[in-house]
Design an enzyme around this catalytic site. Structure first.
Site, PDB file in Angstrom:
ATOM      1  N   HIS A 220      41.150  41.175  43.375  1.00  0.00           N
ATOM      2  CA  HIS A 220      42.512  41.669  43.163  1.00  0.00           C
ATOM      3  C   HIS A 220      42.522  42.692  42.045  1.00  0.00           C
ATOM      4  CE1 HIS A 220      42.020  38.683  39.998  1.00  0.00           C
ATOM      5  NE2 HIS A 220      42.996  39.284  39.329  1.00  0.00           N
ATOM      6  N   ASP A 222      45.145  43.617  38.830  1.00  0.00           N
ATOM      7  CA  ASP A 222      46.301  43.003  38.188  1.00  0.00           C
ATOM      8  C   ASP A 222      47.490  43.941  38.402  1.00  0.00           C
ATOM      9  OD1 ASP A 222      44.724  40.917  37.433  1.00  0.00           O
ATOM     10  OD2 ASP A 222      44.403  41.615  35.388  1.00  0.00           O
ATOM     11  N   HIS A 282      38.818  43.313  40.648  1.00  0.00           N
ATOM     12  CA  HIS A 282      37.935  42.308  40.056  1.00  0.00           C
ATOM     13  C   HIS A 282      38.089  40.961  40.750  1.00  0.00           C
ATOM     14  CE1 HIS A 282      41.737  42.330  37.790  1.00  0.00           C
ATOM     15  NE2 HIS A 282      41.535  41.053  37.515  1.00  0.00           N
ATOM     16  N   ARG A 292      33.494  27.153  33.865  1.00  0.00           N
ATOM     17  CA  ARG A 292      33.880  28.371  33.125  1.00  0.00           C
ATOM     18  C   ARG A 292      35.378  28.326  32.898  1.00  0.00           C
ATOM     19  NH1 ARG A 292      35.454  33.714  34.990  1.00  0.00           N
ATOM     20  NH2 ARG A 292      35.349  35.064  33.164  1.00  0.00           N
TER      21      ARG A 292
HETATM   22  O1  LIG Z   1      38.801  34.401  35.024  1.00  0.00           O
HETATM   23  C1  LIG Z   1      38.538  35.587  35.095  1.00  0.00           C
HETATM   24  O2  LIG Z   1      37.481  36.065  34.693  1.00  0.00           O
HETATM   25  C2  LIG Z   1      39.516  36.535  35.726  1.00  0.00           C
HETATM   26  C3  LIG Z   1      40.937  36.121  35.662  1.00  0.00           C
HETATM   27  C4  LIG Z   1      41.846  37.132  36.286  1.00  0.00           C
HETATM   28  O3  LIG Z   1      41.445  38.145  36.751  1.00  0.00           O
HETATM   29  C5  LIG Z   1      43.292  36.881  36.345  1.00  0.00           C
HETATM   30  O4  LIG Z   1      43.735  35.783  35.946  1.00  0.00           O
HETATM   31  O5  LIG Z   1      44.023  37.802  36.785  1.00  0.00           O
HETATM   32 FE   LIG Z   2      43.013  39.553  37.196  1.00  0.00          FE
END
Ligand SMILES: O=C(O)CCC(=O)C(=O)O
Ligand SMILES: [Fe+2]
Length: 384
Positions: A220, A222, A282, A292
């Site tokens: 996605h 952001d 990403h 994680r």
């Molecule tokens: O956890 C991550 O590395 C990415 C989180 C992310 O992209 C989001 O919450 O929009």
């Molecule tokens: Fe994100």
């Protein structure tokens, strides 16, 4: 009744709290390798920017244009606060499932325990749990820890306050890098930092018996302006680099560097900059041994503010995007997902080079064809 349904759906989402010996069909992603993976070295080194550097404006501008993501050091947030944040996120996700379900989201966009809204565009569940915080986390924290909720709230509030200042400072520098004067910045949609809104999303990606067959977070961009992301010591965030002289399109893993925070550009920064800043695609992958944790803080303008290319950037040239209220763009994202930017392009501006490889929900190697409307319907029901 509605919240009962949502509880059982959420249980389905992470059956037995991810204690599997293998990846169940509900989470079997089958197709993670739409692009090769690349290590963050050489030309694929994710920029690391020390905020005390000289030439900071140029360095940030370059990273926004060429990468849309960078790591920051010397950001002024004490390591102690980052450690406390990590501990509180850990404490939250370590709670028994039935306790976490007391604060389950009733809708994807609501605060509380549950997945991310974009997951509903994809055919399988992700290997993750989430917790969204829109304003104060107090009400939910009281339900989770009736006798000791204040430490969670204090850490979250402190982190939110300090990263808010940091995010506003970074956006100011970004606008300076585009050549705006202080006066011009004051007149932009994000010139008044008091009006910028933030929300947080905490993520846990449990260790996974077969990380090649599960995905932590769907691909996605952001939707908002910028995101500041804390990661707790384990890497897993990947960004898509488009095809270039250094190779084909590839997923580059953003390294974990102690003390750093990740900054990425959202769709609105891409629009404001008339396409100059890269709204980075990403996703998060999982690994076999370690849980994680991460926390994203998302920066957006007030809902009714019009967001379009900055005047300074379109004098003498055509805007690439129309100006739309943030709320309207947000609604487009809810239905069109990765096609939403295309929908606000000024006529005549087609797809840019490299834009082909997006996060568009495809069948991901699944044999049969997925009906997107049905999928969205099924996923939305999960939150009802
Ligand atoms: O956890 C991550 O590395 C990415 C989180 C992310 O992209 C989001 O919450 O929009
Ligand atoms: Fe994100």
């Amino acid at each position: 009744m509605a919240s009962q349904a949502s509880h059982s759906e959420l249980k389905l989402h992470q059956p037995e709290n991810f204690q599997f010996n293998s990846v169940p069909d509900s989470h079997d992603w089958l197709y993670l390798y739409d692009h090769p993976f690349a290590d963050p070295i050489g030309p694929d080194s994710v920029p690391v920017i020390d905020l005390t550097y000289s030439k900071l404006i140029e360095k940030i501008g370059k990273a926004c244009e060429e990468w849309g993501v960078f790591l920051i050091t010397s950001h002024g947030i004490q390591p102690e606060l980052l450690n406390q944040l990590g501990s509180q996120i850990h404490r939250l996700f370590a709670l028994p499932t039935e306790v976490k379900l007391k604060v389950a989201k009733t809708e994807a966009r609501m605060p509380g325990y549950g997945g991310v809204p974009s997951a509903r565009f994809f055919p399988k569940f992700t290997w993750s749990e989430g917790f969204s915080i829109t304003s104060s986390p107090r009400e939910h924290a009281q339900k989770l820890w009736p006798d000791d909720y204040s430490s969670f709230c204090e850490v979250i509030e402190e982190y939110k306050k300090i990263t808010r200042q940091l995010g506003c400072r970074l956006m100011h520098i970004m606008l300076l890098s585009l050549g705006l004067t202080e006066e011009e910045i004051n007149h932009t949609a994000i010139g008044d930092s008091n009006k910028i809104l933030t929300s947080m999303h905490l993520n846990s990606y449990p260790a996974c018996p077969n990380p090649d067959r599960a995905l932590g977070l769907v691909p996605h961009t952001d939707p908002g302006l910028v995101t500041i992301l804390y990661q707790d010591g384990v890497s897993g965030l990947q960004v898509l680099r488009h095809k270039d002289g250094n190779g084909p399109a590839r997923w580059v893993t953003v390294p974990f560097i102690p003390g750093t925070l990740v900054v990425n550009m959202g769709d609105l920064m891409h629009v404001l900059s008339n396409g100059r800043f890269h709204n980075v695609l990403h996703r998060a992958v999982v690994n076999k041994t370690d849980q994680r944790l991460s926390a994203g803080q998302f920066f957006v303008p007030p809902v009714d503010v019009n967001v379009g290319p900055l005047n300074r950037l379109i004098t003498g040239s055509q805007p690439v995007y129309k100006s739309v209220p943030w709320l309207e763009y947000w609604k487009l994202r809810e239905t069109l997902y990765d096609e939403s930017l295309q929908a606000i392009k000024v006529d005549g501006h087609g797809k840019e080079e490299g834009e082909e490889s997006t996060c568009k929900p495809r069948n991901f190697g699944f044999e049969h064809h997925f009906d997107l409307d049905k999928r969205i319907g099924a996923r939305s029901n999960r939150y009802k």
